[in-house]
Design a protein around this motif. Structure first.
Motif, PDB file in Angstrom:
ATOM      1  N   ALA A 188      -7.501   4.392  -1.086  1.00  0.00           N
ATOM      2  CA  ALA A 188      -6.808   3.247  -1.685  1.00  0.00           C
ATOM      3  C   ALA A 188      -6.098   3.618  -2.984  1.00  0.00           C
ATOM      4  O   ALA A 188      -4.995   3.164  -3.240  1.00  0.00           O
ATOM      5  N   PRO A 201      -6.772   1.267   1.719  1.00  0.00           N
ATOM      6  CA  PRO A 201      -5.728   0.315   1.334  1.00  0.00           C
ATOM      7  C   PRO A 201      -5.575  -0.804   2.365  1.00  0.00           C
ATOM      8  O   PRO A 201      -5.925  -0.616   3.538  1.00  0.00           O
ATOM      9  N   SER A 209       0.827  -1.201   0.000  1.00  0.00           N
ATOM     10  CA  SER A 209       0.000   0.000   0.000  1.00  0.00           C
ATOM     11  C   SER A 209       0.864   1.254   0.000  1.00  0.00           C
ATOM     12  O   SER A 209       0.571   2.215  -0.703  1.00  0.00           O
TER      13      SER A 209
END
Lengths: 426, 316
Positions: free
Chosen positions: B166, B195, A201
């Protein structure tokens, strides 16, 4: 003609032997395994001094991409063979995900002939399971088996249609053929280049949940239970998948599983700043997953360690991470990388060679993988402690995409024999 | 010199004093930009190339204006229409451009890490104008400058970032920057737009907007891409607006003097109510655009100083 390799430490995964001794070779096979005091040798025996190194059955590397046909600019049987010999790999079990795929007896015959011309080490070819690896029609499993295919696999292409896959398994079962599958839920892993989590991420790279592997495996195991086929999962890399594997074993299904050496020795953080040599398929996992894989090899849940040798040229790797090609070369680094687990005290040498040599040979019905009279004299002599720094340009592979470039390794191959003939070493 | 970086590829490698130094310089450029005579000489004689592999009007215009205000020769290249479609690799494109001796290369690319890859192969200074979902450092810096000028400080603030976290490089850069300067960050949005691994980021996560906005000093809204509105990530625009669109009622849960920000372009009636966006007492969205030019001037000025101070060489 007799040859003896003496002054060695014998490693036999079949008997669990790890002892000083010597090995007597007659022609292409092992004539005797001698432990204890050095024997008196009859005249005419060629003596090779092992200098105290380890002698083990040659590695049977399940899942090598040799680049032929179709990608000879990345690898050829000749260069892959040299790399294999230098890495102690005596049998390359080659993948069918070539261009075109190895999906007809004619293509298989071409491959076998090319491989034989290139010499060096043994080739055991796999064939695709479906035509063009497209997941629609099964290949001529019977003919291909007669032509020498040791297993059937569409490589990393997941066969999504459960009905087609079920029929392939049923048909393969009637011939006793082994089916090898890549376990991954493709709808979940589509477009992913990393394992989902904090690191992926932060890097902003599309990622797949580790659960996708378990989903793929669970589906396959249900189909195996339905059809009774012989099944091998090519790469298990996540802890979530292990309970399913253990359950299948306990239920008596004919199931085995492999892991790549990269998933045993590297984790997701090794990608660092988008280093594409660490982009492999499935992607590198968390450290917890890596440790679970090491344990699973130690306790036998995972049977086979392989290199998943996948040559890629510089052009296909020097791209943004998402666009870069997946895969790493591994024939020459398979043994020294696996030995990291020996040096870490996590696997014994005989456990390592059970996973590198004995189990893959047994699973594919090949005679090697052990030190026993009558077995082929496919051998690797190595010094497990010899240190070196890996230079990727010193590799024999045509492609140099190794994740271990510049890393400190321990364990060097001193000699490799295939059918009693020395193919590597002085 | 407090700003030592060779490129501006992200917020992650920057030290807090570097960020502060850049914002201080940007402050002075805000003053310059408000004068009738807006011309500086910091980039005189230098060549700036804007390479955009992804559509952008606002960011590209902002960089172009920033370069021109400081006297650089600015060239815009829209890379979607160029040789990248003819199979040329990013590296080849970089080498080709490098041979033209640019001094500043401003790059936007749809893939994370692509700008850093390009920076390895050129001898000039590279500015990341957005790479995939990774970073958009000048956006975070302009947001920081906007906050600092509106709130009088850039530490110990509670900042809510709302919406599609995200897929947002803006969110990532902002989280990094706000954390470096010791602020509290809250993320608000539907879990489908958060995320993975978010719990490990040191942020607070909310899927209830009113709860998340409670006591916030700054409310940053993010744009929701059209292709994510219809059932893929959220059920519908109207449900998204109902639950996560910023309107007066939801904003009333934040601090009475909380400011509202948006990186633009806005979807009025999707993530933000039009009257909030236009409320000059709350919204600093126009200021963000103004700060954008100043921050980019400061960033290019600092990189150009470093460029002049050291010999050029390609990092292999």
């Amino acid at each position: 003609m007799h040859t003896v390799i003496d002054n060695v430490r014998l490693i036999d995964p079949e008997s669990g032997l790890e002892a000083a001794g010597a090995l007597l070779i007659h022609g292409e096979t092992i004539a005797d395994v001698l432990t204890g005091a050095p024997p008196a040798l009859p005249d005419g025996v060629t003596r090779i001094d092992g200098s105290g190194a380890c002698l083990a059955p040659g590695i049977v590397d399940l899942g090598v991409k040799a680049g032929e046909p179709g990608e000879r600019h990345k690898e050829s049987f000749k260069t892959a063979g040299r790399a294999a010999a230098a890495g102690g790999v005596t049998t390359m079990v080659i993948r069918a995900d070539t261009k075109p795929a190895i999906d007809t007896p004619e293509t298989l015959e071409y491959v076998t002939r090319r491989a034989a011309d290139a010499g060096q080490v043994r080739i055991a070819p796999m064939a695709a399971l479906t035509r063009g690896r497209e997941g629609r029609e099964m290949v001529e499993i019977g003919f291909l088996r007669d032509a020498g295919a040791v297993a059937f696999s569409d490589g990393d292409q997941v066969l999504t249609d459960a009905r087609v896959f079920g029929r392939c398994l049923t048909y393969a079962r009637s011939l006793g053929a082994l089916v090898i599958a890549h376990v991954q839920d493709p709808s979940l892993s589509r477009g992913a280049a990393m394992t989902s989590g904090k690191f992926a991420s932060l890097r902003g790279v599309p990622a797949v949940s580790p659960m996708a592997e378990r989903m793929g495996l669970e589906r396959d195991l249900a189909l195996v239970e339905m059809t009774g086929a012989r099944y091998h999962a090519d790469q298990i890399s996540t802890a979530h998948a292990l309970p399913a594997l253990r359950r299948a074993r306990e239920a008596g299904l004919d199931v085995t599983a492999g892991v790549s050496v990269h998933h045993l020795t590297l984790n997701e953080f090794d990608v660092g700043d988008y280093r594409t040599f660490f982009k492999i398929k499935p992607p590198l996992r968390s450290e917890d997953d890596r440790l679970a894989m090491v344990e699973a090899v130690a306790d036998g849940t995972i049977d086979v360690i392989s290199s998943m040798h996948t040559p890629q040229d510089e052009e296909s790797k020097r791209l943004p991470f998402e666009e870069a090609a997946s895969g790493a070369v591994g024939l020459e680094t398979l043994l020294p990388a696996t030995l990291r687990l020996y040096h870490a005290g996590q696997l014994s040498l005989s456990a390592i060679f059970r996973a590198l040599s004995l189990n893959p040979a047994r699973r594919l019905g090949l005679p090697g993988g052990r030190l026993a009279p009558g077995a082929p004299a496919d051998l690797v002599l190595f010094d497990p402690d010899a240190p070196f720094v890996l230079d990727r340009f010193a590799l024999h592979s045509k492609s140099k995409n190794t994740p271990f470039d510049g890393q400190r390794m321990q364990g060097r191959v001193r000699g490799t024999w295939v059918g009693g003939a020395r193919v590597f070493g002085p | 010199m407090t700003f030592r970086a060779r490129h501006l590829l992200g917020i992650e490698p920057l030290a807090p004093p570097e960020i502060t130094a850049l914002l201080d310089l940007a402050d002075s450029y805000v003053d310059l930009n408000r004068r009738a005579h807006k011309h500086g000489e910091a980039l005189a004689g230098l060549t700036q190339i804007n390479m955009f592999f992804e559509n952008s009007t606002r960011t590209q215009a902002s960089f172009e204006l920033a370069g021109k205000r400081l006297g650089a020769d600015v060239m815009n290249m829209s890379m979607q229409a160029s040789s990248i479609n003819k199979g040329e690799t990013l590296i080849d494109t970089a080498l080709t451009l490098n041979a033209m001796h640019p001094d500043l290369l401003v790059v936007r690319h749809p893939h994370s890490g692509a700008v850093a890859l390009l920076a390895q192969k050129v001898t000039c200074a590279v500015l990341n104008a957005g790479d995939g979902r990774h970073e958009h450092p000048t956006q975070a810096l302009l947001d920081a400058l906007t906050i600092r000028r509106a709130k009088g400080r850039l530490h110990r603030l509670t900042v809510a970032i709302c919406g599609d976290i995200a897929h947002s490089r803006v969110a990532r850069s902002n989280i990094l920057l706000l954390h470096k300067l010791e602020n509290r960050v809250r993320l608000i949005g539907p879990p489908t737009l958060m995320p993975a691994g978010i719990a490990d980021w040191g942020v607070e996560v909310f899927d209830d907007m009113r709860e998340g906005l409670k006591g916030c000093d700054v409310v940053m809204m993010l744009r929701l891409q059209r292709e994510r509105m219809d059932g893929g990530f959220v059920p519908s625009v109207r449900e998204y607006y109902h639950r996560f669109g910023l309107d007066a009622e939801k904003l009333s849960h934040a601090h009475g003097d909380a400011i509202v920000m948006h990186p633009g372009p806005m979807n009025r009636g999707v993530e933000i109510d039009g009257t909030i966006a236009d409320d000059i007492n709350r919204s600093v969205i126009q200021e963000q655009v103004e700060m954008g030019v100043a921050v980019r001037m400061a960033a290019m000025d600092l990189l150009a100083r470093n460029l002049r101070a050291r010999p050029r060489e390609v990092m292999a």
